[in-house]
Design an enzyme around this catalytic site. Structure first.
Site, PDB file in Angstrom:
ATOM      1  N   MET A  59       0.785  -1.211  -0.017  1.00  0.00           N
ATOM      2  CA  MET A  59       0.063   0.079  -0.114  1.00  0.00           C
ATOM      3  C   MET A  59       0.912   1.273  -0.158  1.00  0.00           C
ATOM      4  SD  MET A  59      -3.314  -1.190   2.181  1.00  0.00           S
ATOM      5  CE  MET A  59      -2.656  -1.050   3.729  1.00  0.00           C
ATOM      6  N   GLY A  60       2.273   1.233  -0.549  1.00  0.00           N
ATOM      7  CA  GLY A  60       3.027   2.165  -0.509  1.00  0.00           C
ATOM      8  C   GLY A  60       3.440   2.814   0.948  1.00  0.00           C
ATOM      9  N   GLY A  70      11.229  -2.903   5.156  1.00  0.00           N
ATOM     10  CA  GLY A  70      10.364  -4.142   5.212  1.00  0.00           C
ATOM     11  C   GLY A  70       9.895  -4.368   3.700  1.00  0.00           C
ATOM     12  N   HIS A  71       9.369  -3.686   3.036  1.00  0.00           N
ATOM     13  CA  HIS A  71       8.688  -3.817   1.830  1.00  0.00           C
ATOM     14  C   HIS A  71       9.761  -3.990   0.690  1.00  0.00           C
ATOM     15  CE1 HIS A  71       5.719  -0.745   3.197  1.00  0.00           C
ATOM     16  NE2 HIS A  71       5.020  -1.824   3.091  1.00  0.00           N
ATOM     17  N   GLY A  91       4.899 -10.387   4.093  1.00  0.00           N
ATOM     18  CA  GLY A  91       5.252 -10.239   5.324  1.00  0.00           C
ATOM     19  C   GLY A  91       4.930 -11.059   6.317  1.00  0.00           C
ATOM     20  N   GLN A 101      -2.614 -12.325   7.708  1.00  0.00           N
ATOM     21  CA  GLN A 101      -2.827 -12.064   6.397  1.00  0.00           C
ATOM     22  C   GLN A 101      -2.062 -12.959   5.358  1.00  0.00           C
ATOM     23  OE1 GLN A 101      -2.790  -7.992   4.579  1.00  0.00           O
ATOM     24  NE2 GLN A 101      -0.451  -8.533   4.130  1.00  0.00           N
ATOM     25  N   SER A 110       6.824  -0.373   9.902  1.00  0.00           N
ATOM     26  CA  SER A 110       5.284  -0.285   9.468  1.00  0.00           C
ATOM     27  C   SER A 110       4.975   1.107   8.960  1.00  0.00           C
ATOM     28  CB  SER A 110       4.222  -0.641  10.755  1.00  0.00           C
ATOM     29  OG  SER A 110       2.912  -0.096  10.475  1.00  0.00           O
ATOM     30  N   SER A 111       4.395   1.086   7.905  1.00  0.00           N
ATOM     31  CA  SER A 111       3.924   2.475   7.211  1.00  0.00           C
ATOM     32  C   SER A 111       3.518   3.409   8.339  1.00  0.00           C
ATOM     33  CB  SER A 111       3.254   2.513   6.024  1.00  0.00           C
ATOM     34  OG  SER A 111       3.545   1.430   5.009  1.00  0.00           O
TER      35      SER A 111
END
Ligand code: AMP
Length: 280
Positions: free
Chosen positions: A30-31, A36-37, A147, A153, A185-186
């Protein structure tokens, strides 16, 4: 890096690559990208011929409108980050391109929708399963990367969505933490200084449960955890669970430890964060 916003264009490009025998790796996000991403994207690059990352803030998976509206958007930073690690393509569709006029799909999520994130975020996994299903239809990946920070999820995708696609492998990637141990985390971008100071204490409390498991009852562990969390300024616990790492059924003390994980969700200065670790 190639950038696509049309589903038809990216599907066409991927079909061409597949005709040439190329393996496609896919990393949905989700950007507001962080290390992490990027870890997921790097693993995909290492294991596939062509890696696609997507950025799409999926309204369907937000049970809280404010959380959706406040979700950070940093596209001007995200694109150079993906380019710097040589991601092959970015897919950045709008709502219409993702869902078209397709009806929402009903997934049987079973216990995954009853406990922890399923319980506290009604409809969340319905939204996650729908968007990931659509992305898998459009991108047709050979491998997709998720992740373990969002462990529940990961199970929903691996055990319920992915089996609907032939030869699709789901890869779980270990949680990447910052220098103070907080899971990246974002949403961390929204933490005040004080909330951050408290939030970085939480992983250490989770790790202490590994030691406490053998000598304390589940009730004692929960009581100790809630008391310790309540002592931290700005922190409010939503849940702590020790559960089976496949079924997410709450653990019994007689269970094999290597099959168990510790999960928590909490608010730090009003920002909702989650974390989990294996029990061994
Ligand atoms: P999101 O943008 O939050 O939807 O996350 C996109 C993907 O990155 C999901 O598979 C997440 O589980 C994964 N992810 C997010 N944070 C981390 C992290 N700290 N370590 C590893 N993977 C992560």
């Amino acid at each position: 890096m190639k950038t696509f916003s049309s589903s038809d264009d990216i599907s066409h490009e991927i079909s061409q690559l597949k005709l040439k025998g190329q393996k496609i790796g896919f990393v949905p996000t989700m950007g507001a990208l962080h290390r992490g991403h990027l870890q997921l994207v790097q693993q995909s690059i290492a294991e596939n011929d062509f890696t696609i990352s997507s950025i799409f803030i999926n309204p369907l998976q937000f049970n809280n409108k404010e959380d959706f509206l406040k979700y950070p958007q940093t596209l001007e930073k995200d694109i150079p980050l993906l380019e710097s690690i040589h991601c092959n393509a970015l897919f950045k569709p709008d709502y219409e391109q993702v869902y078209r006029d397709k009806a929402e799909k009903k997934f049987e999520l079973g216990n995954y929708d009853q406990v922890m994130e399923g319980k506290y975020r009604p409809g969340h996994f319905h939204g996650v399963a729908n968007v990931v299903f659509r992305f898998f239809e459009i991108v047709q990946p050979d491998k997709a990367y998720f992740g373990l920070k969002d462990y529940q999820q990961y199970l929903v995708i691996k055990n319920i969505v992915a089996p609907l696609f032939k030869n699709l492998e789901i890869i779980g990637v270990e949680t990447v933490r910052d220098e103070n141990g907080l899971a990246l985390s974002s949403r961390n971008l929204r933490l005040s200084k004080e909330a951050y100071k408290s939030a970085i204490q939480v992983p250490e409390l989770l790790f202490q449960i590994r030691k406490k498991w053998d000598e304390s009852s589940m009730d004692e562990i929960k009581q100790w955890f809630y008391t310790s969390m309540n002592d931290l300024p700005e922190i409010e616990v939503e849940y702590l669970e020790v559960a089976n790492s496949q079924t997410l059924i709450p653990a019994e003390k007689s269970d094999e430890k290597s099959n168990l994980r510790v999960f928590t969700a909490f608010y730090a200065g009003g920002v909702r964060l989650i974390d989990n670790i294996s029990l061994v």
